[in-house]
Design a protein around this motif. Structure first.
Motif, PDB file in Angstrom:
ATOM      1  N   LYS A 188       0.826  -1.211   0.000  1.00 43.02           N
ATOM      2  CA  LYS A 188       0.000   0.000   0.000  1.00 43.02           C
ATOM      3  C   LYS A 188       0.860   1.261   0.000  1.00 43.02           C
ATOM      4  O   LYS A 188       0.587   2.215  -0.728  1.00 43.02           O
ATOM      5  N   GLU A 189       1.907   1.260   0.805  1.00 48.14           N
ATOM      6  CA  GLU A 189       2.810   2.424   0.869  1.00 48.14           C
ATOM      7  C   GLU A 189       3.533   2.620  -0.459  1.00 48.14           C
ATOM      8  O   GLU A 189       3.668   3.752  -0.951  1.00 48.14           O
ATOM      9  N   VAL A 190       3.990   1.515  -1.041  1.00 42.38           N
ATOM     10  CA  VAL A 190       4.678   1.592  -2.327  1.00 42.38           C
ATOM     11  C   VAL A 190       3.711   2.083  -3.406  1.00 42.38           C
ATOM     12  O   VAL A 190       4.056   2.959  -4.213  1.00 42.38           O
ATOM     13  N   ALA A 191       2.495   1.546  -3.411  1.00 38.15           N
ATOM     14  CA  ALA A 191       1.502   1.955  -4.417  1.00 38.15           C
ATOM     15  C   ALA A 191       1.206   3.445  -4.306  1.00 38.15           C
ATOM     16  O   ALA A 191       1.098   4.132  -5.332  1.00 38.15           O
ATOM     17  N   ARG A 192       1.091   3.964  -3.107  1.00 36.34           N
ATOM     18  CA  ARG A 192       0.838   5.407  -2.924  1.00 36.34           C
ATOM     19  C   ARG A 192       1.987   6.228  -3.519  1.00 36.34           C
ATOM     20  O   ARG A 192       1.770   7.196  -4.233  1.00 36.34           O
ATOM     21  N   GLU A 193       3.225   5.818  -3.235  1.00 34.24           N
ATOM     22  CA  GLU A 193       4.387   6.541  -3.765  1.00 34.24           C
ATOM     23  C   GLU A 193       4.443   6.464  -5.290  1.00 34.24           C
ATOM     24  O   GLU A 193       4.649   7.474  -5.972  1.00 34.24           O
ATOM     25  N   VAL A 194       4.238   5.265  -5.828  1.00 38.02           N
ATOM     26  CA  VAL A 194       4.297   5.074  -7.275  1.00 38.02           C
ATOM     27  C   VAL A 194       3.211   5.918  -7.948  1.00 38.02           C
ATOM     28  O   VAL A 194       3.484   6.628  -8.918  1.00 38.02           O
ATOM     29  N   HIS A 195       2.003   5.875  -7.426  1.00 37.18           N
ATOM     30  CA  HIS A 195       0.880   6.614  -7.999  1.00 37.18           C
ATOM     31  C   HIS A 195       1.159   8.111  -7.994  1.00 37.18           C
ATOM     32  O   HIS A 195       1.006   8.791  -9.020  1.00 37.18           O
ATOM     33  N   SER A 196       1.564   8.654  -6.855  1.00 40.98           N
ATOM     34  CA  SER A 196       1.781  10.107  -6.776  1.00 40.98           C
ATOM     35  C   SER A 196       2.959  10.549  -7.644  1.00 40.98           C
ATOM     36  O   SER A 196       2.975  11.672  -8.139  1.00 40.98           O
TER      37      SER A 196
ATOM     38  N   SER B 262       2.500  12.968 -12.095  1.00 42.90           N
ATOM     39  CA  SER B 262       3.174  14.227 -11.778  1.00 42.90           C
ATOM     40  C   SER B 262       3.989  14.625 -13.006  1.00 42.90           C
ATOM     41  O   SER B 262       3.923  13.963 -14.035  1.00 42.90           O
ATOM     42  N   LYS B 263       4.769  15.671 -12.863  1.00 41.94           N
ATOM     43  CA  LYS B 263       5.658  16.114 -13.942  1.00 41.94           C
ATOM     44  C   LYS B 263       7.113  15.747 -13.640  1.00 41.94           C
ATOM     45  O   LYS B 263       8.016  16.191 -14.314  1.00 41.94           O
ATOM     46  N   LYS B 264       7.337  14.908 -12.652  1.00 39.46           N
ATOM     47  CA  LYS B 264       8.691  14.540 -12.220  1.00 39.46           C
ATOM     48  C   LYS B 264       9.216  13.378 -13.063  1.00 39.46           C
ATOM     49  O   LYS B 264       9.191  12.227 -12.646  1.00 39.46           O
ATOM     50  N   THR B 265       9.717  13.687 -14.248  1.00 39.12           N
ATOM     51  CA  THR B 265      10.088  12.643 -15.198  1.00 39.12           C
ATOM     52  C   THR B 265      11.220  11.733 -14.706  1.00 39.12           C
ATOM     53  O   THR B 265      11.169  10.526 -14.925  1.00 39.12           O
ATOM     54  N   ASN B 266      12.208  12.285 -14.037  1.00 42.80           N
ATOM     55  CA  ASN B 266      13.294  11.440 -13.515  1.00 42.80           C
ATOM     56  C   ASN B 266      12.785  10.520 -12.414  1.00 42.80           C
ATOM     57  O   ASN B 266      13.164   9.350 -12.344  1.00 42.80           O
ATOM     58  N   ALA B 267      11.904  11.037 -11.569  1.00 41.47           N
ATOM     59  CA  ALA B 267      11.320  10.217 -10.500  1.00 41.47           C
ATOM     60  C   ALA B 267      10.417   9.136 -11.093  1.00 41.47           C
ATOM     61  O   ALA B 267      10.379   8.009 -10.586  1.00 41.47           O
ATOM     62  N   GLN B 268       9.704   9.457 -12.174  1.00 40.29           N
ATOM     63  CA  GLN B 268       8.857   8.458 -12.832  1.00 40.29           C
ATOM     64  C   GLN B 268       9.703   7.278 -13.318  1.00 40.29           C
ATOM     65  O   GLN B 268       9.360   6.121 -13.075  1.00 40.29           O
ATOM     66  N   LYS B 269      10.794   7.586 -13.991  1.00 46.01           N
ATOM     67  CA  LYS B 269      11.695   6.534 -14.477  1.00 46.01           C
ATOM     68  C   LYS B 269      12.208   5.693 -13.313  1.00 46.01           C
ATOM     69  O   LYS B 269      12.255   4.466 -13.395  1.00 46.01           O
ATOM     70  N   SER B 270      12.569   6.361 -12.237  1.00 51.88           N
ATOM     71  CA  SER B 270      13.119   5.669 -11.078  1.00 51.88           C
ATOM     72  C   SER B 270      12.115   4.718 -10.425  1.00 51.88           C
ATOM     73  O   SER B 270      12.453   3.570 -10.123  1.00 51.88           O
ATOM     74  N   VAL B 271      10.877   5.164 -10.200  1.00 47.38           N
ATOM     75  CA  VAL B 271       9.900   4.278  -9.546  1.00 47.38           C
ATOM     76  C   VAL B 271       9.540   3.105 -10.443  1.00 47.38           C
ATOM     77  O   VAL B 271       9.317   1.999  -9.945  1.00 47.38           O
ATOM     78  N   ILE B 272       9.506   3.332 -11.742  1.00 49.18           N
ATOM     79  CA  ILE B 272       9.195   2.217 -12.642  1.00 49.18           C
ATOM     80  C   ILE B 272      10.320   1.190 -12.610  1.00 49.18           C
ATOM     81  O   ILE B 272      10.078  -0.009 -12.471  1.00 49.18           O
TER      82      ILE B 272
ATOM     83  N   PHE C 179       4.106   7.545 -19.447  1.00 46.65           N
ATOM     84  CA  PHE C 179       4.018   8.598 -18.443  1.00 46.65           C
ATOM     85  C   PHE C 179       4.817   9.836 -18.834  1.00 46.65           C
ATOM     86  O   PHE C 179       4.451  10.954 -18.478  1.00 46.65           O
ATOM     87  N   LEU C 180       5.890   9.664 -19.611  1.00 45.81           N
ATOM     88  CA  LEU C 180       6.605  10.820 -20.148  1.00 45.81           C
ATOM     89  C   LEU C 180       5.713  11.589 -21.122  1.00 45.81           C
ATOM     90  O   LEU C 180       5.759  12.815 -21.176  1.00 45.81           O
ATOM     91  N   LEU C 181       4.894  10.862 -21.871  1.00 46.20           N
ATOM     92  CA  LEU C 181       3.964  11.508 -22.792  1.00 46.20           C
ATOM     93  C   LEU C 181       2.991  12.407 -22.025  1.00 46.20           C
ATOM     94  O   LEU C 181       2.778  13.562 -22.393  1.00 46.20           O
ATOM     95  N   LEU C 182       2.418  11.886 -20.939  1.00 46.44           N
ATOM     96  CA  LEU C 182       1.513  12.705 -20.121  1.00 46.44           C
ATOM     97  C   LEU C 182       2.229  13.941 -19.595  1.00 46.44           C
ATOM     98  O   LEU C 182       1.693  15.046 -19.629  1.00 46.44           O
ATOM     99  N   ALA C 183       3.445  13.754 -19.089  1.00 49.33           N
ATOM    100  CA  ALA C 183       4.211  14.870 -18.526  1.00 49.33           C
ATOM    101  C   ALA C 183       4.551  15.906 -19.597  1.00 49.33           C
ATOM    102  O   ALA C 183       4.688  17.092 -19.302  1.00 49.33           O
ATOM    103  N   THR C 184       4.666  15.463 -20.846  1.00 45.82           N
ATOM    104  CA  THR C 184       4.977  16.372 -21.946  1.00 45.82           C
ATOM    105  C   THR C 184       3.740  17.138 -22.409  1.00 45.82           C
ATOM    106  O   THR C 184       3.817  18.331 -22.691  1.00 45.82           O
TER     107      THR C 184
END
Length: 175
Positions: free
Chosen positions: A7-15, A19-29, A56-61
């Protein structure tokens, strides 16, 4: 996962993903998703880290801002010792153009379903949302879709049903 619950991991991954945090998106994936993980929503289905990252990069773009507002998180264990976490959220997407009389923010209710395997990696990420809700909120398209398209489709399908019923009656009468 360092003693963190799914649950904690899912909350972090979802948030992070919404978002627009592209480096963080790559990292959580790369950190939390299995290498063969699948992401799908009503429009796309992709598999693997790189393909999921691109979605997710597409959304952020495309959007100026993406803001998730989580309402509930539930979890359960299913057959095969897989763990399912569901997040019910409203996600606000801000469009890059703010034109007179055109809505520049789209809020979409999304149910996100994460499936974790025995190694506590996400093997499946599914976003469930209404295509109708999305189309109705898009500038210009929303007016056409809700004001014209759906009504015309209703009229056409009603006429098809009447035609089918009359054809069946006529065919039975012939026999």
């Amino acid at each position: 996962m360092n003693d963190r619950t799914e649950k904690e991991v899912a909350r972090e991954v979802h948030s992070t993903l919404y978002s627009k945090k592209t480096n963080a998106q790559k990292s959580v994936i790369k950190t939390y998703f299995d290498v063969n993980a699948v992401f799908e929503d009503p429009i796309v289905s992709v598999q693997g880290h790189d393909n999921i990252i691109r979605q997710f990069l597409l959304l952020a773009t495309i959007f100026l801002n993406i803001t998730p507002e989580i309402h509930t998180i539930t979890d359960t264990v299913v057959a095969g010792n897989h763990h399912i976490v569901c997040i019910d959220a409203f996600i606000k997407y801000r469009l890059p153009l703010k034109l007179l009389l055109i809505r520049h923010e789209i809020e979409l209710r999304t149910i996100t379903r994460f499936e974790f395997n025995e190694q506590q990696k996400i093997v499946r990420h599914e976003d469930i949302w209404s295509l109708k809700d999305l189309l109705e909120k898009l500038p210009i398209i929303g007016c056409i879709y809700s004001g014209i398209w759906r009504r015309c489709t209703g009229l056409v399908t009603n006429q098809l049903v009447i035609l089918t019923q009359e054809t069946i009656k006529a065919w039975k009468y012939e026999l």
